[in-house]
Design a protein around this motif. Structure first.
Motif, PDB file in Angstrom:
ATOM      1  N   ALA A 243       0.854  -1.187   0.000  1.00 54.34           N
ATOM      2  CA  ALA A 243       0.000   0.000   0.000  1.00 54.34           C
ATOM      3  C   ALA A 243       0.892   1.238   0.000  1.00 54.34           C
ATOM      4  CB  ALA A 243      -0.915   0.000   1.228  1.00 54.34           C
ATOM      5  N   THR A 257       5.741   3.296   0.779  1.00 50.13           N
ATOM      6  CA  THR A 257       5.252   1.965   0.401  1.00 50.13           C
ATOM      7  C   THR A 257       5.476   0.990   1.548  1.00 50.13           C
ATOM      8  OG1 THR A 257       5.752   2.392  -1.924  1.00 50.13           O
ATOM      9  CG2 THR A 257       5.444   0.086  -1.264  1.00 50.13           C
ATOM     10  N   ALA A 260       0.754  -4.299   2.979  1.00 49.81           N
ATOM     11  CA  ALA A 260      -0.662  -4.011   3.201  1.00 49.81           C
ATOM     12  C   ALA A 260      -1.131  -4.472   4.567  1.00 49.81           C
ATOM     13  CB  ALA A 260      -1.506  -4.659   2.105  1.00 49.81           C
ATOM     14  N   PHE A 269      -4.155   5.966   2.063  1.00 47.04           N
ATOM     15  CA  PHE A 269      -3.223   5.428   1.072  1.00 47.04           C
ATOM     16  C   PHE A 269      -3.716   5.758  -0.325  1.00 47.04           C
ATOM     17  CE2 PHE A 269      -6.222   2.136   2.306  1.00 47.04           C
ATOM     18  CZ  PHE A 269      -6.651   1.593   1.095  1.00 47.04           C
ATOM     19  N   VAL A 271      -4.237   4.933  -4.347  1.00 42.15           N
ATOM     20  CA  VAL A 271      -4.469   3.831  -5.274  1.00 42.15           C
ATOM     21  C   VAL A 271      -4.497   4.406  -6.685  1.00 42.15           C
ATOM     22  CG1 VAL A 271      -5.891   1.847  -5.850  1.00 42.15           C
ATOM     23  CG2 VAL A 271      -5.918   2.751  -3.520  1.00 42.15           C
ATOM     24  N   ALA A 278      -5.844  -1.710  -1.153  1.00 44.07           N
ATOM     25  CA  ALA A 278      -5.149  -2.515  -0.148  1.00 44.07           C
ATOM     26  C   ALA A 278      -6.067  -3.067   0.937  1.00 44.07           C
ATOM     27  CB  ALA A 278      -4.030  -1.691   0.493  1.00 44.07           C
ATOM     28  N   GLY A 312     -11.359  -3.844  -0.125  1.00 43.94           N
ATOM     29  CA  GLY A 312     -10.020  -4.344  -0.381  1.00 43.94           C
ATOM     30  C   GLY A 312     -10.019  -5.454  -1.418  1.00 43.94           C
TER      31      GLY A 312
END
Length: 749
Positions: A243, A257, A260, A269, A271, A278, A312
């Protein structure tokens, strides 16, 4: 899942659910032994699954994990606790892995072919060929057959028997009988062409070929079981590995980084397009489209923007999203799905208990039958070879492998395929419930329709202006989770900031009430207004009726005890709902539409999807939904209920079969027996069809397993079957059952 705590009212009643991985089980008899031994511990309930090589055990606080392991070990099998971070077990019985079974099978096949040809074809025989056949058979009946002998010996130490006992005794008897005859007369095969089918028959080929066939069956069985479990393994491995977490360093937000599984609730986080989300969360920045096919089975991406919840393991297909984590680890939707699927696969349908009861006494009965066969043949014919052959054939053909695999392989495959399609079956008993259901009650909003209500008009029935009325209504409705309330709140918030609401109260499906800007605002149905002492005039009621007759959903709004106006909203039928209703009818189900909306709206929706007007129940409160289900049940119907909201939970629990839409609330999902992770009504029909298909496969498997033994044992006892053919038939029966179950993998393709 290994040590999941189950709430209890008293400490002495507190229970845990422990999952054990069990090594060494080979048939239904093994399953029955482990269940019985664990069940003798005070307060312990166990359900053992043969293909998964696992047991789900409900344990009181007074029993430790080590007590369970010691009990299984004392029964003759290996065991260890499965930890939550390694779903499905982290070790297996190496004796029964496809790789080692394959090695034993290859050796057995290479040596059994010459043994068979030399023993059965006179032209290939040479002087003293019996000793060569003996030497070739030794590795087969020892190393290759070792899993059968080992299991039989372990069970014998505990004064028990399983199918391995039958195999071990049959193979050993055939080999030792032949070796004894050869040792008693070393010149028995001195002359070429003296086939072992004469008076002094040798059975080395029987021992070797039976081992080969049984190993082939077990190898194919192990490989098939491994494939059947791949759906659950794939599901549990869907989650993102990393993530891109936002951290503030020296007043600047940077991306870090991280794994997760290190996320905690509240973390934000990033995406990017093409990346997996995540963990479960809420979008705080950005807009995009999320592909939920991995979890819901639906191929069309879902548009999301700030404030929308995301799950997720789903994939962001477009746009940069910033997501705030809300649920992590074992609390996520993915983990919940994994637990439901695993628990369903580890459970047992009521129909499977019949197989368990039979397998508990099956092996001892077969041993007695084999002895009786030997004695009767010997007494009636005086032919030792014929008596021995018939007895060995009974032992070989009676192995109850297929019986033990009939139910769990179908469950494993069916629930695994369901998980791939976004269908979760809570337990195996649900399969039997779907068979008897003849009526399905459908909540309108969010199930048949999109549930995305939109405000059409604000009708003022007082001296207040429309924007002011909408502002007050939006403020009080913002505190409610109902789709209609949220639609009004969104519409109002888009036109300005909403004031705070105090003293909020609500009635599920009735309405809301609260203090806004110093005035009391009441919004909802007519009954809710009456409950709060507000009575519209005849003219106001006529205006309300006109709005409803036009097919809109109308909501009363009152200020300080007087009706101030009406807000009208509309909903749209989901694409595919009409086709889904047709699918349900083809499954033999009568669809009934249930809604809190007025009858005009309900009839419009019913006509659009193909539900009969007589099967429409409109103006129904949450309590009324329960009453409607009870009314249908009292009339003799077996009722399924599909819904997605908090106000559906009670009706879902009351129904004979509760089906929750996964796009709905957690409480609805918890109250249901089946959950479809998408929001398509077609998935509801698909869930019922898959459940029925899985149950049908279980029944088919059990029928053929029982039929095979019912026919095979008498035929073998009458001497009408060769032991080698019996071994091939026994192996084929197990492979047939597993192959029949694997057909479920193609469901819905």
């Amino acid at each position: 899942m290994a040590t999941q705590q189950i709430p209890a009212q008293r400490a002495d009643q507190e229970q845990r659910v422990v999952e054990l991985s069990i090594q060494g089980m080979t048939c239904a008899s093994c399953v029955g032994r482990v269940e019985r031994k664990l069940g003798r511990l005070d307060g312990v309930e166990a359900s053992v699954n043969l293909p998964l090589e696992s047991a789900v055990v409900r344990v009181p606080a007074s029993i430790s994990d080590q007590d369970l392991i010691d009990t299984v070990t004392a029964t003759g099998y290996g065991a260890h606790v499965v930890h939550p971070d390694r779903p499905g077990g982290d070790a297996h019985d190496h004796e029964h892995t496809p790789s080692l079974l394959g090695a034993r099978l290859v050796l057995a096949a290479l040596l059994s072919v010459p043994v068979l040809l030399i023993s059965m074809v006179p032209a290939l025989q040479f002087a003293n060929w019996g000793w060569v056949v003996f030497a070739l058979s030794v590795p087969v009946v020892t190393w290759s057959a070792w899993p059968f002998h080992r299991a039989a010996a372990v069970n014998a130490r505990h004064l028990s028997s399983t199918m391995d006992t039958l195999v071990s005794i049959g193979v050993t008897a055939a080999f030792l009988f032949s070796a004894w005859q050869l040792a008693a007369d070393p010149t028995l095969t001195q002359h070429p062409g003296m086939a072992g089918m004469d008076a002094h028959a040798l059975y080395f080929e029987v021992a070797a070929v039976v081992v080969t066939f049984l190993l082939l069956g077990r190898f194919l069985e192990a490989s098939a079981k491994q494939r059947a479990g791949n759906a659950l393994k794939s599901l549990l491995s869907l989650g993102a590995r990393e993530a891109h977490v936002l951290r503030t360093v020296d007043g600047e937000r940077i991306e870090v980084t991280l794994p997760a599984d290190t996320l905690i609730p509240g973390d934000e986080f990033v995406v990017r397009p093409g990346e997996k989300i995540a963990t479960d969360g809420v979008v705080t920045e950005g807009a995009g489209a999320v592909d939920t096919a991995l979890l819901t089975g639906e191929s069309i991406p879902v548009e999301v923007t700030a404030g929308d919840a995301v799950t997720g393991a789903t994939i962001n297909t477009s746009g940069r999203l910033v997501v705030r984590a809300t649920r992590v680890g074992s609390d996520t939707v993915l983990s919940h799905m994994g637990r439901l699927v695993s628990q369903a696969q580890s459970g047992k349908a009521r129909i499977a208990r019949l197989a368990d009861r039979i397998s508990a006494v099956f092996v001892p009965v077969v041993l007695v039958l084999a002895i009786l066969t030997f004695v009767l043949w010997l007494v009636l014919t005086g032919d030792l070879d014929a008596a021995f052959t018939a007895a060995v054939t009974v032992l070989v053909i009676a192995c109850p492998c297929a019986l033990g695999l009939a139910t769990p392989t179908a469950l494993l495959t069916g629930t695994g395929r369901g998980a791939q399609l976004g269908i979760l079956i809570r337990g195996p008993q649900v399969l039997e419930d779907t068979r008897t259901v003849d009526t399905i009650v459908l909540d309108k909003t969010g199930t048949v329709t999109t549930g995305a209500m939109a405000v059409d008009d604000v009708v003022v029935l007082s001296d207040m202006d429309a924007p002011g009325l909408l502002r007050l209504a939006g403020a009080v409705e913002a505190a409610s989770e109902h789709p209609i309330a949220q639609a009004i709140a969104r519409h109002a918030a888009a036109r300005g900031r909403l004031p705070e609401t105090t003293g909020f109260s609500s009635a599920p499906g009735g309405g809301v009430r609260g203090e806004v800007d110093g005035v009391t605002v009441t919004a909802g149905r007519a009954a809710w207004l009456e409950e709060n002492g507000i009575r519209p005039t005849g003219e106001q009621t006529a205006a309300f009726g006109t709005a409803e007759d036009a097919g809109a959903t109308a909501v009363w709004v009152a200020v300080d005890g007087d009706v101030a106006g009406i807000i009208t909203l509309s909903d749209t039928v989901k694409e595919g709902s009409a086709a889904a209703i047709g699918h349900l009818r083809r499954l033999g189900l009568r669809p009934v539409l249930l809604t809190g909306d007025n009858r005009a709206v309900a009839l419009q929706v019913a006509a659009a999807v193909g539900i009969d007007a007589v099967d429409v129940r409109a103006g129904v409160t949450p309590a009324g939904k329960v009453d409607a289900v009870r009314e249908l049940q009292a009339a003799g119907a077996t009722v399924a209920m599909a819904g997605d909201g908090v106000n559906d939970a009670a009706a879902l629990a009351q129904a004979d079969l509760g089906i929750a839409m996964g796009s709905g609330t957690d409480v609805a999902i918890e109250a249901a027996d089946l959950t479809v992770m998408g929001n398509s009504l077609e998935q509801v029909a698909q869930a019922i069809e898959l459940s029925r298909r899985t149950l049908g496969t279980i029944k088919g498997n059990l029928f053929w397993a029982f039929f095979y033994n019912a026919v095979g044992i008498p035929v073998a006892a009458l001497g009408l079957l060769n032991p080698m053919l019996a071994g091939a038939a026994m192996a084929a029966s197990s492979v047939l059952v597993v192959a029949n179950s694997l057909r479920l993998r193609s469901f819905g393709r």
